[in-house]
Design a protein around this motif. Structure first.
Motif, mmCIF file in Angstrom:
data_model
loop_
_atom_site.group_PDB
_atom_site.id
_atom_site.type_symbol
_atom_site.label_atom_id
_atom_site.label_comp_id
_atom_site.label_asym_id
_atom_site.label_seq_id
_atom_site.Cartn_x
_atom_site.Cartn_y
_atom_site.Cartn_z
ATOM 1 N N LEU A 64 0.515 12.649 -19.094
ATOM 2 C CA LEU A 64 0.627 11.970 -20.388
ATOM 3 C C LEU A 64 -0.604 11.103 -20.670
ATOM 4 O O LEU A 64 -1.077 11.038 -21.816
ATOM 5 C CB LEU A 64 1.885 11.101 -20.410
ATOM 6 N N ALA A 65 -1.112 10.446 -19.635
ATOM 7 C CA ALA A 65 -2.294 9.603 -19.825
ATOM 8 C C ALA A 65 -3.503 10.450 -20.201
ATOM 9 O O ALA A 65 -4.300 10.073 -21.073
ATOM 10 C CB ALA A 65 -2.569 8.798 -18.558
ATOM 11 N N LYS A 66 -3.648 11.599 -19.554
ATOM 12 C CA LYS A 66 -4.763 12.492 -19.895
ATOM 13 C C LYS A 66 -4.632 12.986 -21.334
ATOM 14 O O LYS A 66 -5.620 13.019 -22.084
ATOM 15 C CB LYS A 66 -4.805 13.673 -18.929
ATOM 16 N N LEU A 67 -3.418 13.364 -21.704
ATOM 17 C CA LEU A 67 -3.199 13.817 -23.080
ATOM 18 C C LEU A 67 -3.488 12.681 -24.058
ATOM 19 O O LEU A 67 -3.988 12.918 -25.168
ATOM 20 C CB LEU A 67 -1.771 14.328 -23.240
ATOM 21 N N HIS A 87 0.871 -1.178 0.000
ATOM 22 C CA HIS A 87 0.000 0.000 0.000
ATOM 23 C C HIS A 87 0.909 1.228 0.000
ATOM 24 O O HIS A 87 1.062 1.908 1.004
ATOM 25 C CB HIS A 87 -0.914 -0.004 1.231
ATOM 26 N N ASP A 88 1.533 1.470 -1.137
ATOM 27 C CA ASP A 88 2.495 2.558 -1.225
ATOM 28 C C ASP A 88 2.432 3.177 -2.615
ATOM 29 O O ASP A 88 1.983 2.550 -3.578
ATOM 30 C CB ASP A 88 3.913 2.046 -0.955
ATOM 31 N N ALA A 89 2.897 4.410 -2.689
ATOM 32 C CA ALA A 89 2.814 5.144 -3.951
ATOM 33 C C ALA A 89 3.634 4.487 -5.043
ATOM 34 O O ALA A 89 3.234 4.454 -6.206
ATOM 35 C CB ALA A 89 3.273 6.586 -3.729
ATOM 36 N N ALA A 90 4.801 3.948 -4.683
ATOM 37 C CA ALA A 90 5.700 3.409 -5.697
ATOM 38 C C ALA A 90 5.076 2.239 -6.449
ATOM 39 O O ALA A 90 5.223 2.122 -7.663
ATOM 40 C CB ALA A 90 7.015 2.981 -5.057
ATOM 41 N N THR A 91 4.380 1.354 -5.741
ATOM 42 C CA THR A 91 3.785 0.197 -6.413
ATOM 43 C C THR A 91 2.698 0.625 -7.394
ATOM 44 O O THR A 91 2.642 0.146 -8.538
ATOM 45 C CB THR A 91 3.203 -0.783 -5.380
ATOM 46 N N TYR A 92 1.848 1.547 -6.965
ATOM 47 C CA TYR A 92 0.791 2.023 -7.868
ATOM 48 C C TYR A 92 1.376 2.848 -9.008
ATOM 49 O O TYR A 92 0.889 2.801 -10.142
ATOM 50 C CB TYR A 92 -0.244 2.823 -7.084
ATOM 51 N N ASP A 93 2.433 3.585 -8.735
ATOM 52 C CA ASP A 93 3.106 4.347 -9.783
ATOM 53 C C ASP A 93 3.712 3.405 -10.823
ATOM 54 O O ASP A 93 3.673 3.677 -12.025
ATOM 55 C CB ASP A 93 4.192 5.218 -9.145
ATOM 56 N N ALA A 132 -1.620 6.794 -6.358
ATOM 57 C CA ALA A 132 -0.253 7.105 -5.933
ATOM 58 C C ALA A 132 -0.163 8.524 -5.403
ATOM 59 O O ALA A 132 0.506 8.790 -4.391
ATOM 60 C CB ALA A 132 0.716 6.906 -7.094
ATOM 61 N N LEU A 133 -0.842 9.454 -6.051
ATOM 62 C CA LEU A 133 -0.777 10.858 -5.645
ATOM 63 C C LEU A 133 -1.544 11.110 -4.353
ATOM 64 O O LEU A 133 -1.209 12.044 -3.605
ATOM 65 C CB LEU A 133 -1.292 11.754 -6.766
ATOM 66 N N ARG A 134 -2.555 10.306 -4.063
ATOM 67 C CA ARG A 134 -3.217 10.438 -2.765
ATOM 68 C C ARG A 134 -2.256 10.047 -1.640
ATOM 69 O O ARG A 134 -2.298 10.620 -0.549
ATOM 70 C CB ARG A 134 -4.472 9.554 -2.711
ATOM 71 N N LEU A 135 -1.400 9.069 -1.919
ATOM 72 C CA LEU A 135 -0.434 8.633 -0.917
ATOM 73 C C LEU A 135 0.772 9.568 -0.840
ATOM 74 O O LEU A 135 1.318 9.817 0.239
ATOM 75 C CB LEU A 135 0.029 7.211 -1.232
ATOM 76 N N THR A 136 1.220 10.068 -1.999
ATOM 77 C CA THR A 136 2.378 10.971 -2.065
ATOM 78 C C THR A 136 2.046 12.099 -3.035
ATOM 79 O O THR A 136 2.301 11.990 -4.242
ATOM 80 C CB THR A 136 3.637 10.207 -2.527
ATOM 81 N N PRO A 137 1.467 13.191 -2.538
ATOM 82 C CA PRO A 137 0.909 14.224 -3.422
ATOM 83 C C PRO A 137 1.902 14.876 -4.377
ATOM 84 O O PRO A 137 1.496 15.336 -5.447
ATOM 85 C CB PRO A 137 0.336 15.251 -2.432
ATOM 86 N N ASN A 138 3.160 14.947 -4.021
ATOM 87 C CA ASN A 138 4.136 15.634 -4.870
ATOM 88 C C ASN A 138 5.056 14.673 -5.608
ATOM 89 O O ASN A 138 6.204 15.005 -5.911
ATOM 90 C CB ASN A 138 4.972 16.611 -4.035
ATOM 91 N N ALA A 153 -4.288 3.766 -16.157
ATOM 92 C CA ALA A 153 -3.096 4.485 -15.713
ATOM 93 C C ALA A 153 -3.490 5.660 -14.825
ATOM 94 O O ALA A 153 -2.882 5.889 -13.768
ATOM 95 C CB ALA A 153 -2.304 4.966 -16.920
ATOM 96 N N ILE A 154 -4.500 6.414 -15.242
ATOM 97 C CA ILE A 154 -4.943 7.579 -14.453
ATOM 98 C C ILE A 154 -5.435 7.145 -13.078
ATOM 99 O O ILE A 154 -5.120 7.771 -12.064
ATOM 100 C CB ILE A 154 -6.035 8.355 -15.221
ATOM 101 N N ASP A 155 -6.193 6.049 -13.026
ATOM 102 C CA ASP A 155 -6.666 5.554 -11.730
ATOM 103 C C ASP A 155 -5.492 5.242 -10.796
ATOM 104 O O ASP A 155 -5.506 5.604 -9.613
ATOM 105 C CB ASP A 155 -7.513 4.292 -11.927
ATOM 106 N N ASP A 156 -4.475 4.553 -11.323
ATOM 107 C CA ASP A 156 -3.330 4.206 -10.476
ATOM 108 C C ASP A 156 -2.508 5.438 -10.108
ATOM 109 O O ASP A 156 -2.032 5.553 -8.970
ATOM 110 C CB ASP A 156 -2.448 3.172 -11.187
#
Length: 313
Positions: free
Chosen positions: A279-282, A235-241, A263-269, A256-259
């Protein structure tokens, strides 16, 4: 008996400059310190082991046990309290060599937790000098070197730990993490493979191998590793990233956006997650992705170059 004081640390460092805590975010953070829990009978035994019977008779048992518990990090006490407890044991003058080595190792772990890496390395070195066959301080010193950015020294210590104990899975995983820092993905994969062979349920090694496979393009296998790591409790940002990068490279932009969002909820910056989400949004035709890309560059100016190395252009 040694296990009553023994504390080990394993750490798989993040491959990104924007996030320091990582996979073994366990540094066994699945970057975490595990404190031994001492039962009442074992505590009395440890007391008798650490002290000569003559000295033990002169000390109040409760005070001595409290010092041991502090050094062990019982009940997740702060690192500074662990340092105090281990220092008391080290300076007591009545600890046997094996117990003294354990105390230096534990204090080294506490110094690593407070980012006092020079002191940590010194303590791990003392533990190794006192007990040359004590393998954990080699792994733990490697962790301290890794956090300092001294990757070659870290690899050397992990390698020596593996030589002394070929079944030391955490040392393989940590050495893989050092190889990731040097962009040595093939070597990292070999070490992750061995770590997982030794412990198929290591979410840390699974998460690390997911990232390595994502970068080299072994996407389906990497996806399976990330899914396994999450199922095992990662349960960490790196795995979802990492999983998000795989989805991004597969062209699965919504996933990709979901993950990346998680990740950003866990590590916002987290710059990699912001940039990847952009990139995924684009990729979906959403020009709002440019805002994420710009925000990521404010955190890490050359984040775009990193994504080129990851195979995303």
């Amino acid at each position: 008996m040694l296990s009553h004081l023994e504390e080990s640390m394993s750490f798989l460092p993040s491959r990104r400059v924007s996030i320091e805590a990582v996979f073994y975010r366990e540094i066994d953070t699945e970057m975490t310190i595990r404190a031994a829990i001492i039962g009442s009978v074992a505590l009395v035994t440890a007391l008798l082991w650490l002290c000569s019977s003559a000295v033990a008779q002169q000390l109040q048992q409760s005070s001595r046990l409290k010092t041991i518990e502090q050094c062990n990090g019982r009940d997740r006490i702060p690192a500074q309290a662990r340092i105090v407890g281990c220092t008391a044991l080290i300076n007591s003058g009545d600890a046997k060599p094996s117990a003294l080595a354990l105390a230096y190792n534990n204090r080294g772990n506490a110094y690593t937790a407070t980012a006092e890496y020079d002191r940590a390395i010194s303590d791990f070195g003392r533990a190794i000098e006192i007990a040359s066959d004590y393998v954990k301080p080699l792994n733990n010193r490697g962790v301290a070197y890794l956090r300092m950015g001294a990757y070659d020294e870290a690899i050397k210590d992990f390698g020596e730990a593996i030589r002394l104990d070929p079944g030391y899975g955490s040392a393989f995983a940590n050495r893989a993490g050092a190889h990731l820092k040097l962009d040595q993905y093939d070597r990292a994969l070999l070490d992750f493979n061995e770590a997982i062979r030794l412990d198929p349920n290591s979410r840390l090694a699974r998460s690390g191998r997911c990232w390595a496979r994502a970068v080299v393009g072994d996407l389906q296998a990497g996806l399976e590793d990330c899914d396994s790591a999450i199922q095992l409790g990662a349960h960490d940002a790196a795995t979802y990233d990492s999983r998000a990068l795989i989805h991004l490279k597969m062209g699965q932009f919504a996933a990709a956006i979901d993950d990346y969002n998680f990740a950003l909820r866990l590590t916002p910056n987290l710059a990699t997650a912001l940039y990847g989400r952009g990139l995924a949004k684009l990729g979906q035709g959403d020009k709002a992705g440019n805002r994420d890309v710009s925000a990521a560059k404010l955190i890490e100016l050359r984040i775009g170059d990193a994504f080129v190395r990851y195979g995303v252009r």
